[in-house]
Design a protein around this motif. Structure first.
Motif, PDB file in Angstrom:
ATOM      1  N   GLN A  64       0.858   0.264  -9.156  1.00 44.22           N
ATOM      2  CA  GLN A  64       0.499   1.571  -8.578  1.00 44.22           C
ATOM      3  C   GLN A  64       0.892   2.720  -9.505  1.00 44.22           C
ATOM      4  O   GLN A  64       0.291   3.785  -9.475  1.00 44.22           O
ATOM      5  CB  GLN A  64       1.171   1.766  -7.211  1.00 44.22           C
ATOM      6  CG  GLN A  64       0.722   0.785  -6.164  1.00 44.22           C
ATOM      7  CD  GLN A  64       1.530  -0.495  -6.140  1.00 44.22           C
ATOM      8  OE1 GLN A  64       2.403  -0.702  -6.971  1.00 44.22           O
ATOM      9  NE2 GLN A  64       1.247  -1.347  -5.172  1.00 44.22           N
ATOM     10  N   HIS A  65       1.931   2.526 -10.308  1.00 45.72           N
ATOM     11  CA  HIS A  65       2.293   3.565 -11.278  1.00 45.72           C
ATOM     12  C   HIS A  65       1.305   3.523 -12.455  1.00 45.72           C
ATOM     13  O   HIS A  65       0.796   4.567 -12.876  1.00 45.72           O
ATOM     14  CB  HIS A  65       3.726   3.370 -11.772  1.00 45.72           C
ATOM     15  CG  HIS A  65       4.191   4.522 -12.623  1.00 45.72           C
ATOM     16  ND1 HIS A  65       4.655   5.700 -12.082  1.00 45.72           N
ATOM     17  CD2 HIS A  65       4.195   4.698 -13.973  1.00 45.72           C
ATOM     18  CE1 HIS A  65       4.943   6.544 -13.063  1.00 45.72           C
ATOM     19  NE2 HIS A  65       4.667   5.964 -14.217  1.00 45.72           N
ATOM     20  N   SER A  75       9.646   0.669 -14.125  1.00 42.08           N
ATOM     21  CA  SER A  75       9.407  -0.765 -14.355  1.00 42.08           C
ATOM     22  C   SER A  75       7.962  -1.072 -14.758  1.00 42.08           C
ATOM     23  O   SER A  75       7.713  -2.015 -15.503  1.00 42.08           O
ATOM     24  CB  SER A  75       9.762  -1.563 -13.094  1.00 42.08           C
ATOM     25  OG  SER A  75       8.981  -1.110 -12.008  1.00 42.08           O
ATOM     26  N   THR A 128      -0.753   7.067  -5.546  1.00 38.56           N
ATOM     27  CA  THR A 128      -0.615   8.036  -4.455  1.00 38.56           C
ATOM     28  C   THR A 128      -0.022   9.349  -4.961  1.00 38.56           C
ATOM     29  O   THR A 128       0.437  10.170  -4.182  1.00 38.56           O
ATOM     30  CB  THR A 128       0.242   7.462  -3.305  1.00 38.56           C
ATOM     31  OG1 THR A 128       1.357   6.773  -3.880  1.00 38.56           O
ATOM     32  CG2 THR A 128      -0.547   6.501  -2.458  1.00 38.56           C
ATOM     33  N   ASN A 166      13.342   1.245 -21.465  1.00 36.84           N
ATOM     34  CA  ASN A 166      13.805   0.458 -20.319  1.00 36.84           C
ATOM     35  C   ASN A 166      14.854  -0.534 -20.809  1.00 36.84           C
ATOM     36  O   ASN A 166      14.712  -1.107 -21.894  1.00 36.84           O
ATOM     37  CB  ASN A 166      12.612  -0.293 -19.696  1.00 36.84           C
ATOM     38  CG  ASN A 166      12.914  -0.760 -18.294  1.00 36.84           C
ATOM     39  OD1 ASN A 166      13.876  -1.494 -18.070  1.00 36.84           O
ATOM     40  ND2 ASN A 166      12.102  -0.332 -17.345  1.00 36.84           N
ATOM     41  N   ALA A 203      13.342   5.042 -11.073  1.00 39.93           N
ATOM     42  CA  ALA A 203      14.581   4.662 -10.402  1.00 39.93           C
ATOM     43  C   ALA A 203      15.707   4.423 -11.410  1.00 39.93           C
ATOM     44  O   ALA A 203      16.887   4.584 -11.088  1.00 39.93           O
ATOM     45  CB  ALA A 203      14.340   3.400  -9.576  1.00 39.93           C
ATOM     46  N   SER A 212       8.164   8.550 -11.070  1.00 39.42           N
ATOM     47  CA  SER A 212       7.601   7.417 -10.323  1.00 39.42           C
ATOM     48  C   SER A 212       7.845   7.672  -8.838  1.00 39.42           C
ATOM     49  O   SER A 212       8.636   8.544  -8.462  1.00 39.42           O
ATOM     50  CB  SER A 212       8.286   6.115 -10.725  1.00 39.42           C
ATOM     51  OG  SER A 212       9.585   6.074 -10.150  1.00 39.42           O
TER      52      SER A 212
HETATM   53  C1  LIG Z   1       0.352   1.815  -1.475  1.00 40.22           C
HETATM   54  C2  LIG Z   1       1.351   2.081  -2.542  1.00 40.22           C
HETATM   55  C3  LIG Z   1       1.192   3.189  -3.334  1.00 40.22           C
HETATM   56  C4  LIG Z   1       2.105   3.457  -4.351  1.00 40.22           C
HETATM   57  N1  LIG Z   1       1.917   4.549  -5.139  1.00 40.22           N
HETATM   58  C5  LIG Z   1       2.754   4.749  -6.180  1.00 40.22           C
HETATM   59  C6  LIG Z   1       2.547   5.841  -7.082  1.00 40.22           C
HETATM   60  O1  LIG Z   1       1.641   6.658  -6.921  1.00 40.22           O
HETATM   61  N2  LIG Z   1       3.387   5.980  -8.128  1.00 40.22           N
HETATM   62  C7  LIG Z   1       4.444   5.108  -8.359  1.00 40.22           C
HETATM   63  O2  LIG Z   1       5.175   5.302  -9.344  1.00 40.22           O
HETATM   64  N3  LIG Z   1       4.658   4.094  -7.497  1.00 40.22           N
HETATM   65  C8  LIG Z   1       3.864   3.898  -6.422  1.00 40.22           C
HETATM   66  N4  LIG Z   1       4.123   2.883  -5.576  1.00 40.22           N
HETATM   67  C9  LIG Z   1       5.404   2.177  -5.692  1.00 40.22           C
HETATM   68  C10 LIG Z   1       5.402   1.111  -6.755  1.00 40.22           C
HETATM   69  O3  LIG Z   1       4.954  -0.106  -6.188  1.00 40.22           O
HETATM   70  C11 LIG Z   1       6.836   0.899  -7.289  1.00 40.22           C
HETATM   71  O4  LIG Z   1       7.700   0.617  -6.222  1.00 40.22           O
HETATM   72  C12 LIG Z   1       7.400   2.089  -8.038  1.00 40.22           C
HETATM   73  O5  LIG Z   1       6.476   2.529  -9.017  1.00 40.22           O
HETATM   74  C13 LIG Z   1       8.696   1.690  -8.732  1.00 40.22           C
HETATM   75  O6  LIG Z   1       9.252   2.790  -9.357  1.00 40.22           O
HETATM   76  P1  LIG Z   1      10.230   2.609 -10.595  1.00 40.22           P
HETATM   77  O7  LIG Z   1       9.529   1.883 -11.689  1.00 40.22           O
HETATM   78  O8  LIG Z   1      10.792   3.953 -10.917  1.00 40.22           O
HETATM   79  O9  LIG Z   1      11.427   1.754  -9.981  1.00 40.22           O
HETATM   80  P2  LIG Z   1      11.844   0.257 -10.223  1.00 40.22           P
HETATM   81  O10 LIG Z   1      10.711  -0.663 -10.039  1.00 40.22           O
HETATM   82  O11 LIG Z   1      13.073   0.041  -9.435  1.00 40.22           O
HETATM   83  O12 LIG Z   1      12.202   0.206 -11.782  1.00 40.22           O
HETATM   84  C14 LIG Z   1      13.327   0.818 -12.348  1.00 40.22           C
HETATM   85  C15 LIG Z   1      13.368   0.413 -13.808  1.00 40.22           C
HETATM   86  O13 LIG Z   1      14.397   1.144 -14.457  1.00 40.22           O
HETATM   87  C16 LIG Z   1      15.015   0.269 -15.399  1.00 40.22           C
HETATM   88  N5  LIG Z   1      16.350   0.831 -15.639  1.00 40.22           N
HETATM   89  C17 LIG Z   1      17.421   0.872 -14.800  1.00 40.22           C
HETATM   90  N6  LIG Z   1      18.445   1.559 -15.360  1.00 40.22           N
HETATM   91  C18 LIG Z   1      18.007   1.948 -16.589  1.00 40.22           C
HETATM   92  C19 LIG Z   1      18.611   2.689 -17.655  1.00 40.22           C
HETATM   93  N7  LIG Z   1      19.859   3.206 -17.541  1.00 40.22           N
HETATM   94  N8  LIG Z   1      17.899   2.887 -18.777  1.00 40.22           N
HETATM   95  C20 LIG Z   1      16.646   2.381 -18.918  1.00 40.22           C
HETATM   96  N9  LIG Z   1      16.034   1.670 -17.926  1.00 40.22           N
HETATM   97  C21 LIG Z   1      16.712   1.471 -16.777  1.00 40.22           C
HETATM   98  C22 LIG Z   1      15.000  -1.079 -14.726  1.00 40.22           C
HETATM   99  O14 LIG Z   1      15.111  -2.117 -15.689  1.00 40.22           O
HETATM  100  C23 LIG Z   1      13.652  -1.057 -14.022  1.00 40.22           C
HETATM  101  O15 LIG Z   1      12.646  -1.620 -14.834  1.00 40.22           O
HETATM  102  C24 LIG Z   1       3.226   2.606  -4.555  1.00 40.22           C
HETATM  103  C25 LIG Z   1       3.367   1.491  -3.746  1.00 40.22           C
HETATM  104  C26 LIG Z   1       2.452   1.226  -2.745  1.00 40.22           C
HETATM  105  C27 LIG Z   1       2.630   0.008  -1.907  1.00 40.22           C
END
Ligand SMILES: Cc1cc2nc3c(=O)[nH]c(=O)nc-3n(C[C@H](O)[C@H](O)[C@H](O)COP(=O)(O)OP(=O)(O)OC[C@H]3O[C@@H](n4cnc5c(N)ncnc54)[C@H](O)[C@@H]3O)c2cc1C
Length: 393
Positions: A346-347, A342, A327, A361, A284, A309
């Protein structure tokens, strides 16, 4: 509960066969016979016009499990090539077979894929059960289920492992229902109970928040699917010797209900996260789909591929085929970059076994830093171009 057919009353009308949602009833002459896949749902009791089927309170049928032995691996092949998960399952299967003190076997279906039998033996199979038939050239649920079910009935494996691929996830449940046994899907760890030699199958549960260890105490085979990329590959030794046992299934009209007319490979199949040595994943924190352009350029420079992710996938920035995690796909590259991710559990479930993890990050407290080998605190849009500049030098 159990379902019994009262032989004196059964007239062989076959109404029960049509009513059974589990295909658990067959005819022996004019007598309906209840098979192991019966769930005692009672649908047959209701349709029988002769009151020849009854539901009794008899304890759940427990199969004679002492006749079962050996660890089997389903040798999934496509276009005459073994899937890499098969080699991983042979690696894991070898450990299990050694602990139990039994043989490791592979079961191979296809047409004219004889050379794969040698490959399976070189990777550790003591025996290869091989069905070589035109009907098995490409995967077909009915044909593969019938062939492997008949082999299981005849040779009685104690454990059957399948890759959690699209094919394994289709075939596994069909076989489990036909055999009347259990199946643990998406296992991340397998081991043998040192006391009773039963298979302990561990997989994430409750959204990945805890790991559940599941056993199949009363039925055989004990069946698991395992995700590609989780287990270590078996070693290759071209001098290994093994036995090939031919299977000769017969198919009559109606046994195979579907026909493969054409195979169209989707673009997403070209994403090979499981085989990649270097993965650059974005989350994200990319802030939009254009962030993946930067990651693609970075990955190309490194000779790697792009991953994502779920947050990035759910935002519609990239296809689900790229998703890493519980997943998505489980990966084990030599080098994994987590950019703007983050580090949700799950990731992590899909990438924590990577050789080296480098996290970029801007939040120094992001959980991803807890498992990262190297952490870079900063804006990925500044950090990645700076790394690329250094690489160019
Ligand atoms: C049943 C179930 C299954 C799931 N399966 C998966 C799966 O297979 N894979 C998966 O990934 N997730 C899965 N999830 C979702 C998981 O719980 C998280 O919601 C998801 O991994 C979050 O993705 P993220 O880290 O990209 O986003 P976020 O948690 O929003 O993290 C974004 C990160 O980016 C950083 N950031 C923002 N801007 C910048 C920048 N310019 N430069 C550097 N860093 C920055 C922030 O500090 C933050 O740490 C699942 C959830 C459930 C409930």
């Amino acid at each position: 509960m159990a379902i019994n057919v009262i032989a004196e009353k059964c007239k062989g009308c076959q109404k029960c066969i049509k009513a059974c949602p589990f295909n658990a009833i067959t005819m022996e002459g004019k007598l309906a016979v209840i098979g192991p896949s019966c769930t005692s749902c009672g649908a047959c009791v209701e349709v029988c016009p002769f009151d020849a089927i009854e539901k009794t309170d008899e304890a759940v049928h427990t199969a004679d499990i002492t006749a079962y032995h050996d660890v089997w691996v389903f040798a999934e092949q496509r276009d005459g090539q073994l899937m890499s998960v098969v080699i991983e399952l042979l690696g894991e299967g070898r450990k299990l077979a050694n602990e139990i003190g039994c043989q490791l076997c592979a079961i191979l279906c296809g047409e004219n894929v004889d050379d794969l039998t040698a490959e399976l033996i070189a990777h550790g199979a003591d025996k290869v059960y091989y069905a070589n038939m035109p009907e098995l050239k490409t995967y077909n649920t009915d044909a593969y289920t019938k062939t492997i079910y008949e082999a299981i009935t005849k040779y009685k494996p104690e454990i059957l492992l399948l890759g959690a691929t699209h094919i394994g996830r289709d075939l596994g449940p069909c076989l489990a229902v036909k055999c009347g046994t259990g199946l643990t899907a998406d296992c991340t760890k397998l081991d043998i109970d040192p006391e009773d030699k039963k298979l302990r199958q561990t997989r994430p549960a409750f959204g990945g928040n805890l790991m559940a260890t599941i056993i199949c105490p009363n039925h055989r085979p004990q069946m698991s699917t395992v995700r590609p990329g989780v287990m270590d590959k078996a070693e290759y030794d071209k001098n290994r010797k093994g036995e090939v046992i031919a299977l000769t299934p017969t198919f009559k009209e109606g046994d195979i209900r579907t026909k493969v007319l054409e195979i169209v490979k989707s673009v997403t199949e070209l994403v090979s996260l499981t085989d990649a040595d270097i993965i650059v994943s974005g989350g994200a924190g990319l802030g939009g789909p254009e962030g993946f352009e930067l990651l693609r350029e970075f990955a190309k420079k490194l000779g790697g591929v792009v991953g994502a992710s779920r947050a990035a996938v759910d935002s519609g920035w990239i296809d689900h085929a790229y998703q890493v995690g519980q997943t998505g796909t489980t990966v084990k590259p030599k080098l994994y970059f987590a950019c703007g991710i983050s580090g949700a559990i799950q990731h992590l479930a899909g990438m924590q076994n990577s050789g080296y993890i480098i996290a970029i990050n801007k939040n120094e407290n992001a959980p991803i830093f807890e498992i990262a080998d190297y952490g870079i605190v900063g804006d990925l849009y500044k950090v990645i171009p700076a790394i690329m500049e250094e690489l160019d030098k």
